[in-house]
Design a protein around this motif. Structure first.
Motif, mmCIF file in Angstrom:
data_model
loop_
_atom_site.group_PDB
_atom_site.id
_atom_site.type_symbol
_atom_site.label_atom_id
_atom_site.label_comp_id
_atom_site.label_asym_id
_atom_site.label_seq_id
_atom_site.Cartn_x
_atom_site.Cartn_y
_atom_site.Cartn_z
ATOM 1 N N GLU A 15 0.847 -1.191 0.000
ATOM 2 C CA GLU A 15 0.000 0.000 0.000
ATOM 3 C C GLU A 15 0.882 1.240 0.000
ATOM 4 O OE1 GLU A 15 -3.110 2.229 3.138
ATOM 5 O OE2 GLU A 15 -1.967 0.463 3.742
ATOM 6 N N SER A 16 0.428 2.293 -0.665
ATOM 7 C CA SER A 16 1.150 3.568 -0.614
ATOM 8 C C SER A 16 1.335 3.998 0.832
ATOM 9 C CB SER A 16 0.363 4.641 -1.371
ATOM 10 O OG SER A 16 0.742 5.925 -0.941
ATOM 11 N N VAL A 17 2.578 4.225 1.230
ATOM 12 C CA VAL A 17 2.852 4.672 2.595
ATOM 13 C C VAL A 17 2.291 6.074 2.814
ATOM 14 C CG1 VAL A 17 4.652 5.151 4.291
ATOM 15 C CG2 VAL A 17 4.878 3.200 2.743
ATOM 16 N N ILE A 18 2.351 6.900 1.793
ATOM 17 C CA ILE A 18 1.825 8.259 1.913
ATOM 18 C C ILE A 18 0.333 8.217 2.225
ATOM 19 C CG2 ILE A 18 1.396 10.435 0.699
ATOM 20 C CD1 ILE A 18 3.930 9.847 -0.950
ATOM 21 N N ARG A 19 -0.411 7.451 1.446
ATOM 22 C CA ARG A 19 -1.846 7.353 1.689
ATOM 23 C C ARG A 19 -2.146 6.628 2.998
ATOM 24 N NH1 ARG A 19 0.072 8.089 -3.513
ATOM 25 N NH2 ARG A 19 -0.536 6.061 -4.335
ATOM 26 N N GLU A 20 -1.264 5.706 3.383
ATOM 27 C CA GLU A 20 -1.419 5.025 4.676
ATOM 28 C C GLU A 20 -1.344 6.026 5.816
ATOM 29 O OE1 GLU A 20 0.661 1.477 7.361
ATOM 30 O OE2 GLU A 20 1.735 2.367 5.658
ATOM 31 N N MET A 21 -0.432 6.990 5.731
ATOM 32 C CA MET A 21 -0.322 7.994 6.779
ATOM 33 C C MET A 21 -1.610 8.812 6.903
ATOM 34 S SD MET A 21 2.623 7.520 8.193
ATOM 35 C CE MET A 21 2.404 5.767 7.806
ATOM 36 N N SER A 22 -2.217 9.130 5.753
ATOM 37 C CA SER A 22 -3.498 9.846 5.786
ATOM 38 C C SER A 22 -4.573 9.007 6.459
ATOM 39 C CB SER A 22 -3.930 10.218 4.365
ATOM 40 O OG SER A 22 -3.102 11.213 3.822
ATOM 41 N N ARG A 23 -4.559 7.720 6.162
ATOM 42 C CA ARG A 23 -5.542 6.815 6.768
ATOM 43 C C ARG A 23 -5.342 6.722 8.275
ATOM 44 N NH1 ARG A 23 -5.107 1.611 7.878
ATOM 45 N NH2 ARG A 23 -3.254 1.272 6.584
ATOM 46 N N LEU A 24 -4.076 6.639 8.704
ATOM 47 C CA LEU A 24 -3.797 6.475 10.129
ATOM 48 C C LEU A 24 -4.108 7.730 10.932
ATOM 49 C CD1 LEU A 24 -0.494 4.404 9.990
ATOM 50 C CD2 LEU A 24 -2.783 3.611 10.624
ATOM 51 N N ILE A 25 -3.832 8.914 10.376
ATOM 52 C CA ILE A 25 -4.135 10.132 11.127
ATOM 53 C C ILE A 25 -5.647 10.287 11.268
ATOM 54 C CG2 ILE A 25 -4.119 11.714 9.152
ATOM 55 C CD1 ILE A 25 -2.765 12.474 12.684
ATOM 56 N N ALA A 26 -6.389 9.877 10.233
ATOM 57 C CA ALA A 26 -7.852 9.947 10.324
ATOM 58 C C ALA A 26 -8.389 8.927 11.322
ATOM 59 C CB ALA A 26 -8.469 9.703 8.950
ATOM 60 N N LEU A 27 -7.713 7.798 11.438
ATOM 61 C CA LEU A 27 -8.134 6.755 12.377
ATOM 62 C C LEU A 27 -7.881 7.167 13.816
ATOM 63 C CD1 LEU A 27 -9.060 3.794 12.925
ATOM 64 C CD2 LEU A 27 -6.636 3.140 12.705
ATOM 65 N N HIS A 28 -6.689 7.688 14.098
ATOM 66 C CA HIS A 28 -6.315 7.998 15.476
ATOM 67 C C HIS A 28 -6.802 9.365 15.940
ATOM 68 C CE1 HIS A 28 -3.738 4.501 16.244
ATOM 69 N NE2 HIS A 28 -3.337 4.606 14.982
ATOM 70 N N HIS A 29 -6.945 10.299 15.012
ATOM 71 C CA HIS A 29 -7.387 11.654 15.374
ATOM 72 C C HIS A 29 -8.423 12.133 14.360
ATOM 73 C CE1 HIS A 29 -4.298 12.378 18.508
ATOM 74 N NE2 HIS A 29 -3.569 11.571 17.755
ATOM 75 N N PRO A 30 -9.612 11.522 14.363
ATOM 76 C CA PRO A 30 -10.608 11.849 13.329
ATOM 77 C C PRO A 30 -11.093 13.295 13.387
ATOM 78 C CG PRO A 30 -11.564 10.472 15.066
ATOM 79 C CD PRO A 30 -10.092 10.478 15.292
#
Length: 397
Positions: A15-30
Motif C-alpha cells: 500500500e502507498s505509505v503516503i496514503r497510509e499515513m493519511s488513513r492512520l491520522i484519520a483513524l487515530h485523530h478523526p
C-alpha cells in the motif's frame, strides 16, 4: 487453493505509505488530526475553476469525452506548452489526457516498456515509480541523489545506463526533496538518452512551484523532443488533487500507444472537469504569480517551524515538501512517524518510503506544507513538543 490467489507482481509492492499515513491520522485523530503527510491543499481551489465545473455539469457535459481528452482541454494544454516553454504541440496528435499524472505515468510505462526493459529512477523517489515499473514488467535501476544538495554523481548515472535501458524518469521539481534539476544536469541526462537510445519520462506536476532556479522541460533540449514524454496535470497548480486530471505530451507514435493503454485502464477522465480545466489552463500570469507567492509564504513558515524544533533540513527549491533529519531522537522513521501520529496528532511521511534499499531514508521524514496558515500554526504548536522526545535537546527560542 493449490496456487496463490494473487499475482506475483502484486506481492512485490505494498500500500502507498503516503496514503497510509493519511488513513492512520484519520483513524487515530478523526476530529483534530493534522495531515502534513499527503500532498494535498486544505484550502479552496480558485473560484473560477469551480464555477466552470459547475457550469459544465449544468450544461449537461456529463457523458464520455473523447477517450484521450476533450478537444477543449487538449487544445488548452497545447497552448499552455507554447506559452510557457515555446513548445510546438499539436492538440490532436501529441496530447493525451488521463486520470491524473499518476495514471498518465503508468499508462506511459505500459506503452513504452517491454518485460525486462530497465528504467532509471533517481532515489529518493516518489513511491509510485517502482510499482509502475513492476506493473509494466520493467526493472527499476536506482541512481542516488546525494544529500544535502541532492546532486547527481554523473559516473553513477552513466553506470546505470546500458543497452537494456528503455527510459529514465525525471521528476522536477522533485518529490520528496524539492530539488529543481539544473540545465547542466538535464543536458547530461539528455546526452545519455541520445547515446543509449532511451526515452525520458518526466513528472512535471510541480512545474509552477519553483522558488529557486528555473523549471526546464527536458523535451525542449536539442534531440529530446521526440524521445520525451512530458507529463503534468492540474492537481498541484490549481489545488484540485481530487479531480484526477493529468496529461502527456509526446510524439504522435508514442501518444497513440499511451492512448491505447489509457483507454483500457480508465476509458477517460471526467468530462465536466476537463471543460473546467480548459478554463484554468488559460488563467493569466497573475494567477501563477499569486499561487507561487502563497507557497513561498507557506515554505518560509514550515522552515521556521523546523528551525524552532531544531530539525536539520535541506531547503526545497521547488514543490511543496521538505525533508528533515530525525537522527537526534534515536528512532527510525517508521517508529517516529507512528509516535508522531498517536501522541501529537500530526502525520508526516517516513523517509524509507522514498527508497528501495533497506535502511534508506530511515533517519528522514517528509513534511508537506500546502496548507492553510491555521493548519501550519497548529502543526507548529504540536511539533514544539518534540523537544521532550530527545533527552538533552531543548526547543529553540
Amino acid at each position: 487453493m493449490s496456487r496463490p490467489p494473487t499475482s506475483e507482481k502484486a506481492a512485490r509492492f505494498t500500500e502507498s505509505v503516503i496514503r497510509e499515513m493519511s488513513r492512520l491520522i484519520a483513524l487515530h485523530h478523526p476530529a483534530d488530526g493534522i495531515n502534513l503527510a499527503q500532498g494535498f491543499p486544505d484550502f479552496a481551489a480558485p473560484q473560477a475553476i469551480k464555477d466552470a465545473a459547475c457550469a459544465a455539469i449544468q450544461a449537461d457535459i456529463n457523458q464520455y469525452a473523447v477517450t484521450w481528452g476533450s478537444p477543449s482541454m487538449r487544445q488548452a494544454v497545447a497552448v499552455k506548452a507554447n506559452r510557457f516553454y515555446d513548445m510546438d504541440v499539436d492538440a490532436d496528435r501529441h496530447v493525451t489526457v488521463c486520470c491524473g499524472a499518476t495514471e498518465t505515468i503508468v499508462a506511459t510505462m505500459l506503452a513504452v516498456c517491454d518485460p525486462g526493459d530497465e528504467v532509471v529512477i533517481f532515489e529518493p523517489f516518489y513511491e509510485n515509480y517502482g510499482p509502475d515499473c513492476i506493473v509494466a514488467g520493467a526493472v527499476p535501476r536506482y541512481v542516488t541523489l546525494h544529500a544535502p544538495d541532492w546532486h547527481i554523481d554523473m559516473d553513477e548515472l552513466r553506470s546505470a545506463f546500458s543497452s537494456r535501458t528503455r527510459a529514465v524518469v525525471i521528476n522536477t521539481p522533485h518529490n520528496p526533496t524539492g530539488k529543481v534539476f539544473s540545465r547542466a544536469e538535464l543536458e547530461a541526462i539528455a546526452a545519455l538518452c541520445i547515446e543509449f537510445d532511451a526515452l525520458a519520462i518526466t513528472d512535471e506536476i510541480y512545474e509552477h512551484i519553483v522558488y529557486a532556479g528555473e523549471h526546464i522541460p527536458i523535451a525542449t533540449l536539442p534531440g529530446m523532443r521526440d524521445r520525451t514524454i512530458t507529463i503534468s496535470g492540474l492537481s498541484k497548480t490549481f489545488a484540485v488533487t481530487g479531480w484526477r486530471l493529468g496529461y502527456a505530451i509526446a510524439s504522435e507514435e508514442i501518444s497513440n500507444a499511451i492512448r491505447k493503454m489509457h483507454d483500457f485502464l480508465t476509458v477517460g477522465a471526467a468530462a465536466p472537469l476537463q471543460a473546467a480545466a480548459a478554463v484554468a489552463l488559460a488563467f493569466d500570469d497573475a494567477y501563477y504569480r499569486d499561487m507561487l507567492d502563497g507557497y513561498r509564504g507557506r515554505r518560509q513558515y514550515m522552515l521556521e517551524t523546523l528551525d524552532l524544533c531544531e530539525l536539520p533540513y535541506s531547503p526545497p527549491d521547488g514543490a511543496y515538501y521538505v525533508t528533515a533529519s530525525i537522527e537526534k531522537f534515536g528512532l527510525d522513521d517508521v517508529a517516529f512517524t507512528s509516535r508522531l501520529i498517536t501522541e501529537l496528532g500530526v502525520a508526516v511521511v517516513p523517509g524509507s518510503s522514498f527508497h528501495a534499499a533497506p535502511g534508506g531514508g530511515s533517519q528522514m521524514v517528509r513534511f508537506a506544507f500546502p496548507k492553510r496558515p491555521e493548519t501550519l500554526a497548529g502543526a507548529r504548536e504540536r511539533l514544539l513538543s518534540l523537544h521532550k522526545w530527545a533527552p538533552g535537546v531543548g526547543a529553540a527560542t
